[in-house]
Design a protein around this motif. Structure first.
Motif, PDB file in Angstrom:
ATOM      1  N   ILE A 205       0.853  -1.193   0.000  1.00 12.79           N
ATOM      2  CA  ILE A 205       0.000   0.000   0.000  1.00 12.79           C
ATOM      3  C   ILE A 205       0.889   1.243   0.000  1.00 12.79           C
ATOM      4  CG2 ILE A 205      -1.841   1.258   1.179  1.00 12.79           C
ATOM      5  CD1 ILE A 205      -2.583  -1.340   2.589  1.00 12.79           C
ATOM      6  N   GLU A 206       0.564   2.162  -0.895  1.00 10.55           N
ATOM      7  CA  GLU A 206       1.180   3.485  -0.902  1.00 10.55           C
ATOM      8  C   GLU A 206       0.076   4.523  -0.781  1.00 10.55           C
ATOM      9  OE1 GLU A 206       5.089   2.627  -3.720  1.00 10.55           O
ATOM     10  OE2 GLU A 206       3.483   3.920  -4.463  1.00 10.55           O
ATOM     11  N   CYS A 207       0.454   5.727  -0.399  1.00 13.66           N
ATOM     12  CA  CYS A 207      -0.567   6.760  -0.228  1.00 13.66           C
ATOM     13  C   CYS A 207       0.024   8.143  -0.448  1.00 13.66           C
ATOM     14  CB  CYS A 207      -1.191   6.680   1.167  1.00 13.66           C
ATOM     15  SG  CYS A 207      -0.038   6.958   2.519  1.00 13.66           S
ATOM     16  N   SER A 208      -0.874   9.077  -0.695  1.00 15.50           N
ATOM     17  CA  SER A 208      -0.522  10.491  -0.664  1.00 15.50           C
ATOM     18  C   SER A 208      -0.018  10.837   0.735  1.00 15.50           C
ATOM     19  CB  SER A 208      -1.760  11.327  -0.989  1.00 15.50           C
ATOM     20  OG  SER A 208      -1.632  12.656  -0.524  1.00 15.50           O
ATOM     21  N   PRO A 209       0.917  11.777   0.856  1.00 19.62           N
ATOM     22  CA  PRO A 209       1.400  12.166   2.185  1.00 19.62           C
ATOM     23  C   PRO A 209       0.374  12.919   3.031  1.00 19.62           C
ATOM     24  CG  PRO A 209       2.962  12.805   0.462  1.00 19.62           C
ATOM     25  CD  PRO A 209       1.682  12.425  -0.215  1.00 19.62           C
ATOM     26  N   LEU A 210      -0.741  13.354   2.446  1.00 21.45           N
ATOM     27  CA  LEU A 210      -1.713  14.148   3.199  1.00 21.45           C
ATOM     28  C   LEU A 210      -2.458  13.286   4.212  1.00 21.45           C
ATOM     29  CD1 LEU A 210      -3.023  16.438   0.341  1.00 21.45           C
ATOM     30  CD2 LEU A 210      -1.347  16.987   2.109  1.00 21.45           C
TER      31      LEU A 210
ATOM     32  N   THR B 117       3.433   3.476   2.581  1.00 23.39           N
ATOM     33  CA  THR B 117       4.517   4.379   2.216  1.00 23.39           C
ATOM     34  C   THR B 117       3.941   5.663   1.612  1.00 23.39           C
ATOM     35  OG1 THR B 117       5.933   2.488   1.700  1.00 23.39           O
ATOM     36  CG2 THR B 117       6.595   4.637   0.816  1.00 23.39           C
ATOM     37  N   PRO B 118       4.181   6.839   2.210  1.00 25.11           N
ATOM     38  CA  PRO B 118       3.735   8.095   1.585  1.00 25.11           C
ATOM     39  C   PRO B 118       4.580   8.394   0.344  1.00 25.11           C
ATOM     40  CG  PRO B 118       4.157   8.371   3.941  1.00 25.11           C
ATOM     41  CD  PRO B 118       4.777   7.073   3.528  1.00 25.11           C
TER      42      PRO B 118
ATOM     43  N   ALA C 160       4.256  11.533  -5.510  1.00 26.04           N
ATOM     44  CA  ALA C 160       3.573  11.469  -6.807  1.00 26.04           C
ATOM     45  C   ALA C 160       2.068  11.320  -6.667  1.00 26.04           C
ATOM     46  CB  ALA C 160       4.133  10.303  -7.630  1.00 26.04           C
ATOM     47  N   LEU C 161       1.605  10.877  -5.482  1.00 22.57           N
ATOM     48  CA  LEU C 161       0.180  10.653  -5.254  1.00 22.57           C
ATOM     49  C   LEU C 161      -0.503  11.812  -4.547  1.00 22.57           C
ATOM     50  CD1 LEU C 161       0.359   6.932  -4.062  1.00 22.57           C
ATOM     51  CD2 LEU C 161      -0.135   7.775  -6.372  1.00 22.57           C
ATOM     52  N   VAL C 162       0.253  12.874  -4.233  1.00 22.91           N
ATOM     53  CA  VAL C 162      -0.313  13.988  -3.483  1.00 22.91           C
ATOM     54  C   VAL C 162      -1.356  14.722  -4.327  1.00 22.91           C
ATOM     55  CG1 VAL C 162       1.333  15.810  -4.149  1.00 22.91           C
ATOM     56  CG2 VAL C 162       0.305  15.826  -1.861  1.00 22.91           C
ATOM     57  N   GLU C 163      -2.241  15.436  -3.656  1.00 23.31           N
ATOM     58  CA  GLU C 163      -3.301  16.193  -4.325  1.00 23.31           C
ATOM     59  C   GLU C 163      -2.712  17.202  -5.308  1.00 23.31           C
ATOM     60  OE1 GLU C 163      -6.074  16.587  -5.611  1.00 23.31           O
ATOM     61  OE2 GLU C 163      -7.458  16.955  -3.938  1.00 23.31           O
TER      62      GLU C 163
ATOM     63  N   ALA D  86      -2.219  -1.252  -3.729  1.00 20.96           N
ATOM     64  CA  ALA D  86      -3.260  -0.280  -3.400  1.00 20.96           C
ATOM     65  C   ALA D  86      -2.617   1.099  -3.276  1.00 20.96           C
ATOM     66  CB  ALA D  86      -3.959  -0.653  -2.103  1.00 20.96           C
ATOM     67  N   LEU D  87      -3.208   2.073  -3.953  1.00 21.66           N
ATOM     68  CA  LEU D  87      -2.712   3.446  -3.922  1.00 21.66           C
ATOM     69  C   LEU D  87      -3.839   4.347  -3.447  1.00 21.66           C
ATOM     70  CD1 LEU D  87      -0.920   3.530  -7.406  1.00 21.66           C
ATOM     71  CD2 LEU D  87       0.088   3.017  -5.186  1.00 21.66           C
ATOM     72  N   VAL D  88      -3.648   4.997  -2.309  1.00 22.75           N
ATOM     73  CA  VAL D  88      -4.677   5.879  -1.756  1.00 22.75           C
ATOM     74  C   VAL D  88      -4.316   7.317  -2.114  1.00 22.75           C
ATOM     75  CG1 VAL D  88      -5.914   6.603   0.304  1.00 22.75           C
ATOM     76  CG2 VAL D  88      -5.085   4.242   0.120  1.00 22.75           C
ATOM     77  N   SER D  89      -5.185   7.939  -2.908  1.00 20.82           N
ATOM     78  CA  SER D  89      -4.888   9.275  -3.411  1.00 20.82           C
ATOM     79  C   SER D  89      -6.162  10.132  -3.355  1.00 20.82           C
ATOM     80  CB  SER D  89      -4.311   9.174  -4.827  1.00 20.82           C
ATOM     81  OG  SER D  89      -3.839  10.423  -5.286  1.00 20.82           O
ATOM     82  N   HIS D  90      -6.314  11.019  -4.323  1.00 21.12           N
ATOM     83  CA  HIS D  90      -7.364  12.045  -4.313  1.00 21.12           C
ATOM     84  C   HIS D  90      -8.188  11.964  -5.596  1.00 21.12           C
ATOM     85  CE1 HIS D  90      -5.234  13.795  -0.858  1.00 21.12           C
ATOM     86  NE2 HIS D  90      -4.155  13.396  -1.504  1.00 21.12           N
ATOM     87  N   SER D  91      -9.374  12.547  -5.564  1.00 21.61           N
ATOM     88  CA  SER D  91     -10.320  12.327  -6.663  1.00 21.61           C
ATOM     89  C   SER D  91      -9.764  12.734  -8.026  1.00 21.61           C
ATOM     90  CB  SER D  91     -11.636  13.058  -6.388  1.00 21.61           C
ATOM     91  OG  SER D  91     -11.435  14.445  -6.220  1.00 21.61           O
ATOM     92  N   ASP D  92      -9.241  13.944  -8.151  1.00 20.89           N
ATOM     93  CA  ASP D  92      -8.773  14.373  -9.462  1.00 20.89           C
ATOM     94  C   ASP D  92      -7.508  13.636  -9.889  1.00 20.89           C
ATOM     95  OD1 ASP D  92     -10.848  16.035 -10.050  1.00 20.89           O
ATOM     96  OD2 ASP D  92      -9.774  17.909  -9.719  1.00 20.89           O
ATOM     97  N   MET D  93      -6.684  13.236  -8.941  1.00 16.17           N
ATOM     98  CA  MET D  93      -5.514  12.441  -9.296  1.00 16.17           C
ATOM     99  C   MET D  93      -5.942  11.096  -9.887  1.00 16.17           C
ATOM    100  SD  MET D  93      -2.980  14.376  -8.733  1.00 16.17           S
ATOM    101  CE  MET D  93      -1.697  13.165  -9.035  1.00 16.17           C
ATOM    102  N   ILE D  94      -6.935  10.475  -9.272  1.00 18.00           N
ATOM    103  CA  ILE D  94      -7.437   9.197  -9.791  1.00 18.00           C
ATOM    104  C   ILE D  94      -8.134   9.418 -11.125  1.00 18.00           C
ATOM    105  CG2 ILE D  94      -9.029   7.280  -9.349  1.00 18.00           C
ATOM    106  CD1 ILE D  94      -8.368   7.694  -6.321  1.00 18.00           C
ATOM    107  N   ARG D  95      -8.876  10.515 -11.252  1.00 21.74           N
ATOM    108  CA  ARG D  95      -9.482  10.840 -12.543  1.00 21.74           C
ATOM    109  C   ARG D  95      -8.413  10.933 -13.643  1.00 21.74           C
ATOM    110  NH1 ARG D  95     -13.362  14.916  -9.907  1.00 21.74           N
ATOM    111  NH2 ARG D  95     -15.447  14.113 -10.349  1.00 21.74           N
TER     112      ARG D  95
END
Length: 201
Positions: free
Chosen positions: A52-57, A77-78, A81-84, A147-156
């Protein structure tokens, strides 16, 4: 070599539908969001996830941590590249304040060319997440599930890349809080397997 990605939008946060949080610090999940994150983690518990990786936010880290706990995986892992998207001058603005602003209207109508005042373009944000996905697909073991946890527009942006969708059409689909969109990437390209799965109420 192929890798499967679960593109997960963080659960609901304290500013949801009120203001444009962007990269503001100290924007945690709301009480409802924490319930969503736990429910999402439980819904995914039976599925294979290798990392699992994620945005640092904060809101993304909290959501990712719930999933990691349910899977018995190390802390996520934050990844920058996945930040808002950098919302520049609009960071923290209420949607009421933005309504009617010509620059805001242009941003929503012309995502392919518009730049946020003092911030990013959608193309720059898309390049960040797609570059990261491509690098992961090339470096992970064949068949890995990340699994990558990010933000709506990034996923868009990632979804638009997989579909070959122009960025001006980005708002034709939703990416809801605590939703999952599934994508497979290999040396042959990218394929979207599902969009905006709502795994929790």
């Amino acid at each position: 070599m192929t890798a499967t990605f679960l593109l997960i939008r963080h659960a609901a946060h304290i500013h949801l539908d009120q203001r444009l949080s962007g990269r503001m610090e100290h924007v945690p999940l709301s009480e409802a969001g924490r319930v969503q994150a736990e429910a999402l983690a439980a819904a995914l518990a039976g599925e294979r996830i290798d990392r699992i990786e994620c945005s640092p936010l904060e809101r993304a880290r909290e959501t990712a941590a719930a999933i990691a706990t349910a899977h018995g995986l190390p802390a996520p892992t934050p990844v920058e590249a996945l930040v808002e998207i950098d919302m520049g001058d609009w960071t923290g603005a209420t949607f009421d304040r933005l309504h009617g602003d010509p620059a805001w209207d242009r941003w929503n109508a012309e995502r392919g060319t518009a730049r946020i005042p003092g911030g990013e373009t959608m193309a720059e944000a898309q390049a960040r997440i797609v570059g990261h996905l491509s690098a992961l697909a090339a470096s992970e073991a064949d068949g890995a599930v990340v699994a990558l946890v990010s933000h709506s527009d990034m996923i868009r942006g990632a979804v638009a890349y997989a579909l070959g969708l122009p960025l001006d059409r980005l708002l034709r689909f939703d990416i809801g809080p605590a939703s999952v969109s599934r994508m497979v990437i290999g040396d042959w390209g990218a394929k979207l397997h599902s969009l905006n799965e709502r795994m929790v109420a």
